[in-house]
Design a protein around this motif. Structure first.
Motif, PDB file in Angstrom:
ATOM      1  N   LEU A 157       0.943  -0.945   0.077  1.00 18.32           N
ATOM      2  CA  LEU A 157       0.006  -0.205  -0.194  1.00 18.32           C
ATOM      3  C   LEU A 157       0.658   1.250  -0.007  1.00 18.32           C
ATOM      4  N   GLY A 158       2.121   1.121   1.186  1.00 20.59           N
ATOM      5  CA  GLY A 158       2.820   2.281   0.543  1.00 20.59           C
ATOM      6  C   GLY A 158       3.758   2.378  -0.644  1.00 20.59           C
ATOM      7  N   TYR A 161       1.057   4.194  -3.297  1.00 22.35           N
ATOM      8  CA  TYR A 161       0.132   5.499  -2.491  1.00 22.35           C
ATOM      9  C   TYR A 161       1.463   6.305  -3.057  1.00 22.35           C
ATOM     10  N   VAL A 164       0.942   6.701  -6.747  1.00 23.52           N
ATOM     11  CA  VAL A 164       0.070   7.682  -6.992  1.00 23.52           C
ATOM     12  C   VAL A 164       0.135   8.989  -7.229  1.00 23.52           C
ATOM     13  N   LYS A 165       0.678   8.999  -5.599  1.00 25.08           N
ATOM     14  CA  LYS A 165       1.936  10.897  -5.147  1.00 25.08           C
ATOM     15  C   LYS A 165       2.377  11.499  -5.891  1.00 25.08           C
TER      16      LYS A 165
END
Length: 183
Positions: A157-158, A161, A164-165
């Motif tokens: 998930l990191g 993230y 996407v960031k």
């Protein structure tokens, strides 16, 4: 000897094979009455010391005449080893119950036999008969597996993230590169 350890005959590991005849009996018929007498005396002395709140070990509370004698223990072992004692077979008029009630009446006052029945809603104990037995087995994962799984999910998930960031920054960089190539 048949390969059975005489010191501890009831341990499963002391039998030479899984189908040894000694494993069929759950009560040893060759109990050492002297050891049983000694252990009975120690337990009775301990209970008497606890009840009377006496910690001085130099004082003997129970004399030999207050502890059941060797002959009584021998007869009781002989009786119990020749009588069925399964919980489903014990009823109020069972020989085992009658013998225990008679023996306790000799040494204690106000002996009474009471039958206990398990509550149907929330039983504290349950007797299983030999005709029907249910076994519940659950396969439980160790906690270390859950820890590694949680770390893997957090890492995944990191990474998602951060990807996407960083899309706007990557788009800006690609746009600038395209602009530099076209000029």
């Amino acid at each position: 000897s048949s390969g059975i350890n005489a010191e501890w005959p009831l341990r499963p590991g002391n039998f030479p094979a899984h189908n040894s005849l000694g494993r069929l009996n759950t009560f040893d018929t060759s109990v050492d009455v002297d050891k049983l007498y000694t252990h009975t005396h120690i337990i009775a002395e301990g209970i008497a010391r606890y009840i009377s709140d006496l910690s001085d070990k130099s004082v003997t509370i129970l004399d030999d005449y207050l502890v059941p004698n060797r002959a009584l223990l021998s007869r009781t072992v002989e009786f119990l080893s020749s009588t069925q004692r399964a919980a489903t077979l014990l009823q109020r008029d069972s020989p085992v119950i009658l013998h225990l009630e008679q023996t306790l009446s000799k040494y204690a006052s106000e002996v009474m036999v009471s039958e206990l029945k398990a509550s149907k809603r929330d039983p504290e104990f349950q007797f299983y008969d030999q005709s029907e037995t249910k076994l519940f087995a659950y396969n439980v994962k160790p906690a270390v597996f859950d820890l590694f799984l949680a770390i893997a999910v957090i890492a995944y998930l990191g990474t998602v993230y951060l990807c996407v960031k960083s899309i706007p920054h990557a788009m800006t960089y690609l746009y600038q590169m395209k602009k530099l190539k076209s000029s």
